[in-house]
Design an enzyme around this catalytic site. Structure first.
Site, short mmCIF file in Angstrom:
data_model
loop_
_atom_site.label_atom_id
_atom_site.label_comp_id
_atom_site.label_asym_id
_atom_site.label_seq_id
_atom_site.Cartn_x
_atom_site.Cartn_y
_atom_site.Cartn_z
N GLY A 9 44.00 48.05 9.95
CA GLY A 9 43.40 48.14 8.62
C GLY A 9 43.18 49.55 8.11
O GLY A 9 43.27 49.81 6.92
N GLU B 164 37.59 54.12 10.01
CA GLU B 164 37.72 52.66 9.78
C GLU B 164 37.94 52.39 8.29
O GLU B 164 37.49 53.15 7.44
CB GLU B 164 36.42 51.96 10.20
CG GLU B 164 36.42 51.45 11.64
CD GLU B 164 37.30 50.21 11.83
OE1 GLU B 164 38.22 50.00 11.05
OE2 GLU B 164 37.03 49.47 12.79
N ASP C 132 32.01 45.63 9.00
CA ASP C 132 31.55 44.33 8.50
C ASP C 132 30.36 43.90 9.37
O ASP C 132 29.24 44.37 9.16
CB ASP C 132 32.76 43.40 8.60
CG ASP C 132 32.59 42.08 7.88
OD1 ASP C 132 31.46 41.73 7.56
OD2 ASP C 132 33.59 41.39 7.65
N LYS D 259 30.28 47.14 4.51
CA LYS D 259 29.87 45.82 3.99
C LYS D 259 28.52 45.47 4.61
O LYS D 259 28.43 44.67 5.55
CB LYS D 259 30.96 44.80 4.35
CG LYS D 259 30.87 43.49 3.59
CD LYS D 259 32.12 42.67 3.86
CE LYS D 259 32.08 41.33 3.20
NZ LYS D 259 33.31 40.56 3.48
N PHE E 270 35.32 38.55 0.07
CA PHE E 270 36.44 38.73 1.01
C PHE E 270 37.47 39.60 0.30
O PHE E 270 38.08 39.19 -0.68
CB PHE E 270 37.05 37.38 1.40
CG PHE E 270 38.10 37.54 2.46
CD1 PHE E 270 37.75 37.62 3.79
CD2 PHE E 270 39.44 37.66 2.10
CE1 PHE E 270 38.71 37.81 4.77
CE2 PHE E 270 40.41 37.85 3.08
CZ PHE E 270 40.05 37.92 4.41
N ILE E 271 37.63 40.83 0.80
CA ILE E 271 38.46 41.78 0.06
C ILE E 271 39.77 42.06 0.79
O ILE E 271 39.86 41.95 2.01
CB ILE E 271 37.69 43.10 -0.19
CG1 ILE E 271 37.21 43.72 1.12
CG2 ILE E 271 36.54 42.85 -1.13
CD1 ILE E 271 36.53 45.07 0.92
N ASP F 252 43.77 43.08 5.02
CA ASP F 252 44.69 41.94 4.90
C ASP F 252 43.97 40.61 4.75
O ASP F 252 42.78 40.48 5.03
CB ASP F 252 45.57 41.85 6.16
CG ASP F 252 44.77 41.36 7.38
OD1 ASP F 252 43.69 41.92 7.65
OD2 ASP F 252 45.23 40.40 8.03
N ARG G 137 48.13 44.15 2.66
CA ARG G 137 47.72 45.50 3.09
C ARG G 137 48.33 46.56 2.17
O ARG G 137 47.80 47.66 2.04
CB ARG G 137 48.17 45.76 4.53
CG ARG G 137 47.50 44.87 5.58
CD ARG G 137 47.81 45.42 6.96
NE ARG G 137 47.55 44.48 8.04
CZ ARG G 137 46.39 44.35 8.67
NH1 ARG G 137 45.35 45.07 8.29
NH2 ARG G 137 46.26 43.49 9.66
C1 PRP Z 1 38.85 44.79 10.53
C2 PRP Z 1 38.54 46.23 10.22
C3 PRP Z 1 37.59 46.63 11.31
C4 PRP Z 1 36.89 45.32 11.65
C5 PRP Z 1 35.50 45.32 11.09
O1 PRP Z 1 39.85 44.73 11.51
O2 PRP Z 1 39.70 47.03 10.22
O3 PRP Z 1 38.24 47.15 12.44
O4 PRP Z 1 37.64 44.26 11.04
O5 PRP Z 1 34.89 44.10 11.33
P1 PRP Z 1 33.54 43.96 12.15
O6 PRP Z 1 32.62 45.05 11.68
O7 PRP Z 1 33.05 42.59 11.78
O8 PRP Z 1 33.85 44.08 13.60
P2 PRP Z 1 40.56 43.36 11.90
O9 PRP Z 1 39.99 42.84 13.18
O10 PRP Z 1 40.57 42.43 10.73
O11 PRP Z 1 42.04 43.84 12.22
P3 PRP Z 1 43.00 44.75 11.33
O12 PRP Z 1 42.41 46.14 11.32
O13 PRP Z 1 44.29 44.71 12.05
O14 PRP Z 1 43.06 44.15 9.95
#
Ligand code: PRP
Length: 190
Positions: free
Chosen positions: A55, A109, A113, A141, A163-164, A170, A176
């Protein structure tokens, strides 16, 4: 094929807003890690920016070009395996290529979330004895936070539970490449 932007209900953070804020973050980071700043590496090496795949890739690519001092970068890939029995569980998919010992490390990052991913990374990295460890996220978030996380550089606070997608983020591995951050139309969420 449809243009992906036709699937977006509304824009939350435009390209212009993201670029303007990324400029500010880049200058803040450069200021803090410049000589005589907050960097602690005993050998004076450049700060090491760690991109959390996948991400953060787009944000990282823009951010590093707005930091006008020496930096190095590396990549790590993690995935959340959280489920009913182990909520918030995070697993390592691809580790860093460089040691963190004695380095000034800045985790980059796209979004924080629940906070479980950054908590996992901070604990794991702290055990590798960096000289300093800080966190930069484009989106905080806050409404979904389940852990206590200290964030050093924040692009934008997201105070609604939307949900963004876009700018690296993604839905089912798609969107993405949208150049801004928006909310998907309901009909495209399965
Ligand atoms: C997303 C984002 C962070 C994580 C945050 O990654 O890039 O790494 O979620 O979420 P959290 O605070 O609830 O742990 P994701 O696991 O969706 O994978 P990606 O980066 O490959 O999209």
């Amino acid at each position: 094929m449809d243009l992906i932007e036709k699937r977006i209900d509304k824009t939350l953070f435009s390209e212009q807003a993201i670029h303007a804020r990324t400029d500010e973050l880049g200058m803040m980071i450069a200021h803090d890690y410049s000589q005589g700043g907050l960097a602690c590496d005993p050998y004076g090496r450049a700060p090491l920016l760690v991109c959390v795949l996948h991400g953060a890739l787009v944000f990282m690519a823009d951010l590093i070009r707005r930091i006008p001092i020496e930096i190095e970068h590396d990549f790590i890939c993690v995935s959340s395996y959280g489920n009913g029995t182990s909520p918030g569980a995070v697993g390592l998919i691809k580790d860093l290529e460089r040691p963190l010992q004695g380095r000034d490390v800045l985790i980059v990052e796209d979004i924080i979330d629940t906070g479980h991913t950054i908590d996992y990374l901070q604990r794991g990295f702290a055990a590798r004895n960096p000289a300093s460890l800080r966190v930069c996220t484009l989106i905080d978030k806050v409404v979904r936070r389940e852990t206590s996380v200290k964030i050093d550089y924040t692009g934008f606070l997201l105070e609604e539970d939307a949900f963004i997608v876009g700018y690296g983020m993604d839905y089912a591995e798609l969107y993405r490449n949208l150049p801004y951050i928006g909310v998907l139309k309901d009909e495209h969420i399965r």
